[in-house]
Design an enzyme around this catalytic site. Structure first.
Site, PDB file in Angstrom:
ATOM      1  N   CYS A   4       0.845  -1.192   0.000  1.00 17.15           N
ATOM      2  CA  CYS A   4       0.000   0.000   0.000  1.00 17.15           C
ATOM      3  C   CYS A   4       0.885   1.248   0.000  1.00 17.15           C
ATOM      4  O   CYS A   4       1.772   1.381   0.841  1.00 17.15           O
ATOM      5  CB  CYS A   4      -0.907  -0.005   1.231  1.00 17.15           C
ATOM      6  SG  CYS A   4      -1.888   1.501   1.417  1.00 17.15           S
TER       7      CYS A   4
ATOM      8  N   CYS B 135       0.263   3.186   3.609  1.00 21.16           N
ATOM      9  CA  CYS B 135       0.673   2.663   4.918  1.00 21.16           C
ATOM     10  C   CYS B 135       1.646   1.489   4.822  1.00 21.16           C
ATOM     11  O   CYS B 135       2.065   0.963   5.857  1.00 21.16           O
ATOM     12  CB  CYS B 135      -0.551   2.256   5.735  1.00 21.16           C
ATOM     13  SG  CYS B 135      -1.409   0.786   5.086  1.00 21.16           S
TER      14      CYS B 135
ATOM     15  N   CYS C 145      -6.515  -2.113   0.531  1.00 24.47           N
ATOM     16  CA  CYS C 145      -5.662  -2.243   1.709  1.00 24.47           C
ATOM     17  C   CYS C 145      -6.551  -2.503   2.922  1.00 24.47           C
ATOM     18  O   CYS C 145      -7.442  -1.698   3.223  1.00 24.47           O
ATOM     19  CB  CYS C 145      -4.836  -0.985   1.920  1.00 24.47           C
ATOM     20  SG  CYS C 145      -3.812  -1.054   3.415  1.00 24.47           S
TER      21      CYS C 145
ATOM     22  N   CYS D 138      -6.033   0.528   5.665  1.00 25.66           N
ATOM     23  CA  CYS D 138      -6.417   1.930   5.479  1.00 25.66           C
ATOM     24  C   CYS D 138      -7.456   1.989   4.372  1.00 25.66           C
ATOM     25  O   CYS D 138      -8.013   0.974   3.970  1.00 25.66           O
ATOM     26  CB  CYS D 138      -5.191   2.803   5.168  1.00 25.66           C
ATOM     27  SG  CYS D 138      -4.439   2.519   3.544  1.00 25.66           S
TER      28      CYS D 138
ATOM     29  N   ASP E  85      21.103  -6.431 -17.709  1.00 23.25           N
ATOM     30  CA  ASP E  85      20.868  -7.399 -16.631  1.00 23.25           C
ATOM     31  C   ASP E  85      19.838  -8.438 -17.087  1.00 23.25           C
ATOM     32  O   ASP E  85      18.711  -8.093 -17.434  1.00 23.25           O
ATOM     33  CB  ASP E  85      20.366  -6.655 -15.404  1.00 23.25           C
ATOM     34  CG  ASP E  85      20.123  -7.566 -14.214  1.00 23.25           C
ATOM     35  OD1 ASP E  85      20.400  -8.777 -14.308  1.00 23.25           O
ATOM     36  OD2 ASP E  85      19.639  -7.060 -13.179  1.00 23.25           O
TER      37      ASP E  85
END
EC number: 6.3.5.13
Length: 450
Positions: free
Chosen positions: A206, A209, A228, A231, A356
């Site tokens: 999230c 939070c 979430c 929250c 990479d």
């Protein structure tokens, strides 16, 4: 148009004519010439166009092609960078290549590299941005997903009145406020069912939070109906919704968007998202469903997007792969094939591919190992790494031929035991393979690419 801009335009168009006439090409060089003469040339060239910018990690090329196909049903010829030149000089070359429609509105649908959005919007002012998705990709160029997202948001901010059409199923697109107004599209095709994303998934914290996100529906990776539990962060309201996936095969899909049925002649869930994005653009411009339907049904594969090439008597499907999420979706699509196939995997790590290659270890190639693939050919600069990855995935007993030279790869394809072949290749490997296939006469002309 100023005298300087006029001279730059003349020089750019002259060089474009020369290259097309004598070398059957053009691409970015005319744009470089025009920019050298007038750094502000793009502002002059794009005047009086409705400009739509398509950007994001995966799906730019096909989404751009579908959007062009649909808008041409309504507005006539649409300017687009079909050569795949998606940086500043390539965009300038695109505008140099076409004349405006005299009696109709002029539209330009431009695929733009994520790192180039901010450079292009210094001079060109879109009225609509389309953000497809943000996934971990070429970290040596783009960095983490939040860095990439910030790049394109900063680019859009230079045209603050332009609306951003965003994939509402992706949490990162709802993570920060933007100066631009936003509208969202996404999937609402299943009943709610409590679930969480796979543990090896990026972007599931999230942004408010840092609690792990939960989902009521997941399409793939971290896309879906997220929320979430700690929250009030949740998926935003969708303006354009996919209501149902009616049928999905490895070569086509039928589905319902805002209660209208459509068909796409390309397979896989990830390509339904591309069609949904293009449809969202069309609905923004009030294009009727029958014209959207006709545009989506256009059956012409673009560069490396399930492009079908006949090599000898073998039907080869060429697919560009460049990051773990994209490769996983390709694997899921291959699993839908109702026929046996052989596999070719070409892995390069040139700058344009991303140096990479650790991303191949984050992909779910183990899923491929559940299929009865009788033979595998690996090629490219990092063919040994690909061979090792496939063996670790479970192809212990499958014959794997490591082949250094592309001409030998093509010769070996002719002798595989199946009628069908899937060729998975990174960006420069696709370019190199297609160049060789053109030289050998298997492909008659070049097509668009990223």
């Amino acid at each position: 148009m100023s005298i300087r801009s006029g001279f730059a335009t003349f020089a750019g168009k002259s060089s474009l004519w020369f290259l097309k006439t004598f070398f059957n090409g053009g691409s970015s060089l005319p744009g470089k010439i025009a920019l050298k003469l007038d750094p502000n040339i793009l502002a002059s060239l794009s005047k009086d166009y409705h400009v739509i910018v398509v950007t994001g990690t995966n799906g730019k090329t096909l989404t751009t092609a579908l959007t062009v196909n649909i808008l041409e049903q309504e507005f006539g010829d649409v300017l687009t960078n079909t050569t795949g030149a998606n940086m500043l000089q390539g965009i300038v070359s695109t505008f140099l290549s076409r004349k405006k429609n005299k009696n109709k509105e002029n539209f330009a649908v431009l695929e733009i590299d994520e790192a180039s959005v901010s450079k292009v919007t210094e001079f060109l002012k879109p009225e609509l941005f389309l953000f497809t998705n943000i996934f971990r990709d070429q970290m040596d160029r783009y960095g983490e997903i939040y860095t990439t997202y910030q790049l394109i948001v900063e680019g859009a901010k230079k045209a603050p009145e332009a609306t951003i059409l965003m994939n509402g199923d992706l949490p990162i697109f709802n993570s920060i406020n933007t100066e631009n107004p936003r509208e969202y599209f996404g999937f609402n095709h299943k009943s709610d069912e409590e679930q969480m994303a796979h543990y090896n998934t990026d972007g599931i914290l999230c942004p408010h939070c840092e609690h792990i996100l939960h989902y009521k529906m997941i399409t793939y990776s971290n896309l879906g109906k997220y929320y979430c539990p700690n929250c009030n962060f949740e998926r935003p309201e969708l303006k354009v919704e996919l209501n149902e996936v009616i049928e999905m095969t490895n070569t086509s899909s039928t589905f319902t968007i805002d209660q209208e049925d459509y068909k796409l002649e390309v397979g896989g869930m990830y390509n339904i998202y591309n069609a949904l994005a293009a449809t969202a653009v069309a609905k923004h411009y009030h294009v009727a469903p029958e014209k959207i339907r006709k545009g989506l049904a256009y059956d012409e594969k673009v560069f490396g997007r399930q492009e079908v090439i006949k090599i000898g008597d073998k039907k080869c499907t060429l697919v560009l792969v460049k990051n773990p999420v994209g490769l996983n979706q390709v694997v899921d699509t291959m699993k839908l094939a109702p026929y046996p196939f052989s596999l070719v995997a070409l892995l390069n790590n040139n700058y344009a591919d991303g140096i990479d290659i650790s991303w191949i270890w984050d992909s779910q190639l183990e899923e491929l190992a559940t299929l009865p693939i009788p033979t595998i050919i690996t090629g490219g600069i990092r063919r040994q790494d690909m061979t090792l990855r496939l063996k670790v995935a479970g192809f212990d007993d499958t014959p794997i031929s490591e082949t250094e030279v592309l001409t030998d790869v093509i010769d070996q394809i002719k002798n595989v035991p199946t009628d069908d072949v899937y060729i998975l290749a990174t960006y420069t490997a696709v370019l190199e393979l297609r160049k060789e296939l053109i030289q050998q006469g298997y492909i008659k002309e070049d097509v668009a690419h990223d």
